[in-house]
Design a protein around this motif. Sequence first.
Motif, short mmCIF file in Angstrom:
data_model
loop_
_atom_site.label_atom_id
_atom_site.label_comp_id
_atom_site.label_asym_id
_atom_site.label_seq_id
_atom_site.Cartn_x
_atom_site.Cartn_y
_atom_site.Cartn_z
N ARG A 306 11.39 -17.31 4.29
CA ARG A 306 11.38 -16.48 3.08
C ARG A 306 10.32 -15.38 3.17
O ARG A 306 10.52 -14.27 2.69
N LEU A 341 11.63 -15.12 -4.98
CA LEU A 341 12.64 -14.52 -4.12
C LEU A 341 14.06 -14.91 -4.52
O LEU A 341 14.97 -14.08 -4.59
N GLY A 342 14.29 -16.20 -4.77
CA GLY A 342 15.63 -16.65 -5.13
C GLY A 342 16.13 -16.00 -6.41
O GLY A 342 17.29 -15.60 -6.53
N GLN A 367 21.06 -11.92 1.84
CA GLN A 367 20.30 -12.98 2.50
C GLN A 367 20.36 -14.32 1.77
O GLN A 367 19.60 -15.24 2.08
N ILE A 371 18.26 -17.60 2.75
CA ILE A 371 17.20 -18.10 1.89
C ILE A 371 17.42 -19.57 1.57
O ILE A 371 16.48 -20.37 1.53
N GLY A 374 16.04 -21.61 4.22
CA GLY A 374 14.59 -21.64 4.10
C GLY A 374 14.13 -22.59 3.01
O GLY A 374 13.12 -23.29 3.16
N ILE A 375 14.88 -22.63 1.92
CA ILE A 375 14.54 -23.56 0.83
C ILE A 375 14.67 -25.00 1.31
O ILE A 375 13.82 -25.85 1.05
N HIS A 752 4.94 -17.94 -1.61
CA HIS A 752 5.15 -16.87 -2.59
C HIS A 752 4.01 -15.87 -2.66
O HIS A 752 4.05 -14.94 -3.45
#
Length: 818
Positions: A306, A341-342, A367, A371, A374-375, A752
């Motif tokens: 991320r 980001l999400g 993306q 993502i 990545g989560i 973050h």
Amino acid sequence: MLLVHVAGAADLGIPLIVVGQRRSPEETAELTARRTAELDAARAGEETADLLLGLHFAQEDPGADDAARGAPGSALRKELGALARLAAEPGTSSHDVDILVVGVEGGRTPTDAIARTLVEALRRIPAEICDLVAGRGARVLDACILPGLHVSQTSIETLEKAIGGHDGHVLLALAGGATTVLAEVAGVVAATHGDEWSLALIDRVGDDQADGGAPILHMSVDGENPLRGWLMGLGLPTVLAEEYDRRRTGAQADADMPDEVRRAAGALRRAVGDDPVTGPIDPEDFAQLLWTDTARGDLAAGMALRAWVAAEYRRRRRQYLDETGLDETEHPDALRKGGELGRTIGRLEEEARARPLAAPEAWLAAQRDFIDLGIGATHRFDRAGDDLRERVRAALGGRPPDWLSWPSGTVCLLSGQGTSRKDRPERRAPIAVALLRAQPDRALRRACSVPGPLTLRTFIACSDESLDEGRDVVDRLAADDPDRHADWQAPEADGATAVSYGPATTSDGVTASGAEESMSRAGRLATQWLEDQLKERWSRPRAIVVTVLGEKPVVIELLRAAQVFGARHGIPVLLMSTVRSGGENVLQFHQFGLDRDVRRALLRATGYCLDRLDLLTAARLLALGDPAMEGLADEARALADELVKAVQTEDIDGCADVIVGVMDAVGRMIDHVQPDARVRLATIVGELLNPAPESKRTAAFRRPVALALADGQFDQRKNSVYTSNDVDLAGESAGALLRLLVRVRNKVTINHGSKGLAEATEQVLEHYRRESRCTYARLVELAVAAVGSGSGVGAGDWGRRLDALRERVGALEKISYG
């Protein structure tokens, strides 16, 4: 100095091949018994020497032809002469020498009785030996008897005890004895005396007129740095950089750090905020962190994903502003406006339904799947599978750093090719075909680190006489095999090659100098072929397998080429042989030539992986090591399994002992690891403590009590005690301290935030009295203590087991081959 001699029938002047056919085991055993009895009965001195060193036995060989009766002379006599010349070389001089004879029990031609007879005979001729070794004293050691011809752990341990404790140079005679045993001995010698061993190449004639003595080939792996090969291959350049820094301040003050290492380590340090930069962190730095984590494929391998997406979006946005002439206010940063980001991607997806997005935002909105991977990596500690690796390849574009070992299913096979004997009309399947018919061994699976079918690439070293047979094997591989196991890919059209190294090295009448030339050429051809396998970036070899087939000198040279290549690139080398089991030939694999420096590199890399909780990588490295290392691999896997269970649980308190144990371990070691590892550890602690969001919870969710977090706004409200920035951190509740640890996790660069760990910790503690603020390690310590006093929950045995494993790995690093 130690001479290692593998006993065989040739030591009694008995050739096993007569007139092109193999002598029967019964005839060999009968003649061996007669000649050993004759040697045992000989008087000390000249009579024994005449038999042992001159091979002038009265018990004639009725099956031998004239050529066999005249050649090739006593190997022991030539070996002792070579030992004297080696001992006289600068740097290897030794006043006394030791002689070790190796024999084998069982099989078609057991040599244990021969070995014991040779030992007793050598002890009866001390004066003659003294003359042959230029006046030096010689001690004849007790015979080393192996339990069988096949490679086994028992044999390896027996050889380690006999050879490993010797202090000084080792000379291995390449003369008689089974090829499997010679390869096994060579593997142990390479492991225990990696920079202090040589081969004596014994000729097949009475005397080698070319140079008057058996050539001595120095087998040390010079000029290679296995620690660099393994650490860079594993994607741990910061660890290697620290090693170079440590050497500069220690005994090796002249150890200059290569630019490649310095650049790679710098990129990772910038990515985690430890090496501050002006402006935003370059996405290339995050990309390198993502490449290395994904290649190792450990828990939470996509943790930096991320952060790379955010940095790449901002790079694209800056480029877009430059191209369009827009300023910052005319085209705001979508991430700043949307926060997490999400959520930002979700908002952009909604906007895209109403109007076309600008190029940077359109790229970011695309993306979503990336993502989500990545989560999964960050919040569930998912391992890096093929799906993540393929997405990383597609997203980052280009190629990973050249020094990084990327997972692939490619296995390289190096094999010699002999000529078929007249007395064996039936032909067994070539070894490469047999390998493809068997399920891939666990050692190959661990090395390759991919779930799908593996790919075999084969190099066949042939003499001029056996080249046609080698080409037949290539053709057979290209035609595929209906019995090929489903876990192997069909061989590629160019997946096998057969080459000639020149005249045979072991034919009667071949001089040692001629054999040395062919042997050297075989090694050069194998080395070039291995280097050629690096050209295709995504399918570079991850394991090298060497067989014990073909001529003895060539087998040893192939093993050496594999050993050097493996040390340079961090690739395990496995010795493959066959053993009869249940009436069938079964393949077996053993780590070959685990050079002391390679072993030390594996152990040091394992220690660093344990420190950063790359537990699956630690288990893989341990499994690639010697028996003592392999025995620790299961504990690393068990720790990994418990960590994954704790982070994925919906009952946090039910795993409280593991979670607090992990916290306690992290608090103790985080100040002593590399910057990228510190950020990883802080992220792991935050993920263990942070419950799943309400939208992700199931009916199994249990709200934590002992490890409950304080409200997210507990110190943010106006007119609270925190407004004055004068609260004593030491008096905080467990819930508040746990919440602070989660906040630190959110503020580091790979999650973050944009901070390194120290800066993130300082910012999170800004509402506390300055003198009570502390390091991250101290914050963890306070939290563990508060949880224990508040709810009675203490650290389970997870942390203690990690400490114990780390100590055992460290202890192995300080001792010799295990």
